[in-house]
Enzyme design. Structure first.
Site, PDB file in Angstrom:
ATOM      1  N   ASP A  14      -4.608  -3.897  -3.287  1.00  0.00           N
ATOM      2  CA  ASP A  14      -3.277  -3.399  -3.611  1.00  0.00           C
ATOM      3  C   ASP A  14      -3.380  -1.882  -3.739  1.00  0.00           C
ATOM      4  OD1 ASP A  14      -0.543  -3.367  -4.800  1.00  0.00           O
ATOM      5  OD2 ASP A  14      -1.666  -2.818  -6.607  1.00  0.00           O
ATOM      6  N   ARG A  31       8.856   2.718 -12.938  1.00  0.00           N
ATOM      7  CA  ARG A  31       7.936   1.774 -12.307  1.00  0.00           C
ATOM      8  C   ARG A  31       8.376   0.328 -12.527  1.00  0.00           C
ATOM      9  NH1 ARG A  31       4.947  -0.077  -8.268  1.00  0.00           N
ATOM     10  NH2 ARG A  31       3.106  -1.238  -8.933  1.00  0.00           N
TER      11      ARG A  31
END
Length: 232
Positions: free
Chosen positions: A10, A41
């Site tokens: 990731d 976020r």
């Protein structure tokens, strides 16, 4: 268990610090930088999940812009077009965690393929990696744009198989996001959860095969032959 032949990472939060945007947030909005970064976020993630469930795909840059607008609105902060552009551009210049460059070198020296599988668009992944000087550290940069879905949709995890032309058991999937690690585990990958914050893994019915404090820790304790059963 088969020998690991590739490590698929990731990007956001695993290799690169999403909260490195906090510096510019703080400069533009004194004393609010941390609050902006964290809400931004979280909302960014929520928008990717919601769009995936609704079948209303937009690329990661769109989710980033929309999440920033929501964040500033929620915090009562004025957001100018110039400020919006400047802040969103910071997501193309995220800083890699300090342990990452050497860890990638070590894994590649062990003969392992390395790749990124990210919710980011093709453009955003390429820019983040290029701006950090790590382009040569990866064999493949894989974007969800290919299937117009976001993690943890199974079609996203299939992309790594299609790109690397390997079996699931040959690929170690690495993420700091436990929801992402969970999705990869359900898909069938051996999974390493990077637990930088000392958190608790999500209770969704599966557990990671490995838990490491950072990517450097993973690389340092990974056998040269890549056999996962020898890693503890």
């Amino acid at each position: 268990m088969n020998t690991i032949k590739a490590v698929v990472f990731d990007l956001y939060g695993t290799l690169y610090d999403v909260h490195s945007v906090r510096t510019l947030c703080e400069r533009l909005y004194p004393a609010r930088g941390d609050a902006i970064s964290r809400m931004w976020r979280q909302k960014q993630l929520e928008y990717t999940w919601m769009r995936c469930l609704m079948g209303q795909y937009k690329d990661f840059e769109s989710a980033t812009v929309e999440a920033l607008r929501h964040t500033c609105g929620s915090l009562g902060l004025a957001l100018s077009p110039a400020g919006e552009a400047s802040l969103c551009n910071e997501y193309l210049r995220l800083a890699p965690f300090a342990d990452v460059p050497q860890a990638l070198q070590r894994l590649r020296a062990a003969g392992l393929k390395t790749a990124i599988l990210s919710n980011g668009s093709r453009h955003s992944i390429r820019q983040v990696v290029e701006n950090s000087g790590l382009t040569s550290s990866f064999d493949h940069l894989i974007s969800v744009d290919e299937v117009r879905q976001f993690k943890p949709h199974p079609e996203v995890y299939q992309l790594a198989l299609d790109t690397l032309n390997l079996d699931k058991a040959d690929i170690l999937f690495v993420s700091c996001n436990s929801w992402d690690a969970t999705g990869a585990k359900y898909f069938g990958y051996p999974v390493c959860w990077i637990n930088r914050s000392g958190g608790v893994f999500d209770e969704l019915g599966v557990s990671p095969d490995l838990v490491r404090r950072d990517v450097g820790d993973l690389a340092a304790r990974f056998p040269v032959a890549g056999a996962l059963e020898n890693v503890s």
